[in-house]
Design a protein around this motif. Sequence first.
Motif, PDB file in Angstrom:
ATOM      1  N   UNK A   1       0.857  -1.184   0.000  1.00  0.00           N
ATOM      2  CA  UNK A   1       0.000   0.000   0.000  1.00  0.00           C
ATOM      3  C   UNK A   1       0.893   1.232   0.000  1.00  0.00           C
ATOM      4  N   UNK A   2       0.312   2.377  -0.303  1.00  0.00           N
ATOM      5  CA  UNK A   2       1.070   3.636  -0.337  1.00  0.00           C
ATOM      6  C   UNK A   2       1.127   4.243   1.056  1.00  0.00           C
ATOM      7  N   UNK A   3       2.317   4.662   1.458  1.00  0.00           N
ATOM      8  CA  UNK A   3       2.501   5.284   2.777  1.00  0.00           C
ATOM      9  C   UNK A   3       3.200   6.630   2.601  1.00  0.00           C
ATOM     10  N   UNK A   4       2.926   7.534   3.524  1.00  0.00           N
ATOM     11  CA  UNK A   4       3.566   8.854   3.560  1.00  0.00           C
ATOM     12  C   UNK A   4       4.202   8.997   4.923  1.00  0.00           C
ATOM     13  N   UNK A   5       5.535   9.000   4.973  1.00  0.00           N
ATOM     14  CA  UNK A   5       6.217   8.920   6.260  1.00  0.00           C
ATOM     15  C   UNK A   5       7.626   9.486   6.142  1.00  0.00           C
ATOM     16  N   UNK A   6       8.192   9.880   7.273  1.00  0.00           N
ATOM     17  CA  UNK A   6       9.609  10.233   7.336  1.00  0.00           C
ATOM     18  C   UNK A   6      10.396   8.981   7.717  1.00  0.00           C
TER      19      UNK A   6
END
Length: 408
Positions: free
Chosen positions: A107-112
């Motif tokens: 799945x697509x994730x948005x993270x540092x």
Amino acid sequence: MKTLVTILATLICPVICIAQSNYREGYVIQINGDTVKGYINVKEWDTNPQSISFKKSQADREETKYTPLTIKSFAAGDYAYLAYIGRVSNNKNVFPDMDNYRDTTTSTDTVFLHELISGSKVSLYDKFKDNKRSFFFKEANQAPVELVYYNYYEDGTTIRTLPVYISQVFELQKKYGEGSVRLADFDRLNYRRDDLVRVFEKMNGDGKRVHKSTGGHQFFVGLGGVVSQNRFVGDNQFTAAGTVNSFSPRIHAGVDIFNNVVTKKLILRAEVSFSYNKPTFSGIDPLYTGAKNRQFYQFEQYNASLTPQALFSFYSDEAVRLFASAGIGLNFSFYKNNRFYADNNTASYLVVPYKLESYWANFPLQAGAVIAKRYEVAFTYVPRAAYTNYVLFGISSRVLGVNLRYHL
């Protein structure tokens, strides 16, 4: 007691009002590649942050929120993070919370992503989210790629693994290793931070910056002074003597263990110390004894303590860190001159001295400050604790102290 409460309130109340900010000097790299220097509110970040707070100077009241959608990366103190928007595996791989089948979906994730190695050839990052540990590598200007590891239950009980990451790392070492990584390195290459850092260090040679861990430990030594407020309680002629104070210097040493070298928000401390206590009690002569002289009781208590404790830092910045702590003092005491006597040092009608315990416990509380990361001053309060084991009466002490420590 009132004095210590006042001290604690003076230290803690302003700290709570500061809202536990921990700004450290750092920078952000914006989407267009520009570097903006300033201060970043560094937190524990046991999981990867979804956003950060930034301001250009310590004096600024307004702060800017940045997310992986608005900047490329940031760094502060021993921390460095890279913005990532991309595919990640969905499988759970941390025992015992694992899938009952091999989940190969993404799945697509948005993270540092947390930077472990910034390498001249290939960099290494990690991510911990939703009780799942993942590692990523990045080549030059390319996007990060996940090192894939499947760990799952088969038939509900048998654990199966599929270490895809080993073949990925093997291909990287053929490309960048130049013989520095040996086949033996892959025999013990587990999906763990230290193992992967070791191999990626070899691949990069000297062209790297390593952040193996944000935790650590620090030793300290110190000197202070304590006042032991001793008294009898219960049915005893020396109860009327009230509180008898005894002053002693105190030497101590120990180690702090923390999981965040920047904020040191939670610290486990183990400390050993030595002090003494020399009270003298004056007792009322019971009328039925016929003794005319006033009676005295004295002893010398030499006390070695082992004190495990937990420290919580309410506020920290580059200059100062304020904290409070609580723990348990495990005391090992030996005694000298445990005796009764009367006026003019004449013999007392009381002959057998009281039995004082060699092993006893108390519960110290502390509030203090660490200045310039090295110099600590702390105020100690130890609630009253008994070092006798009688039923009808007891002898106890309450301790007030000031401690100076130097962190090595």
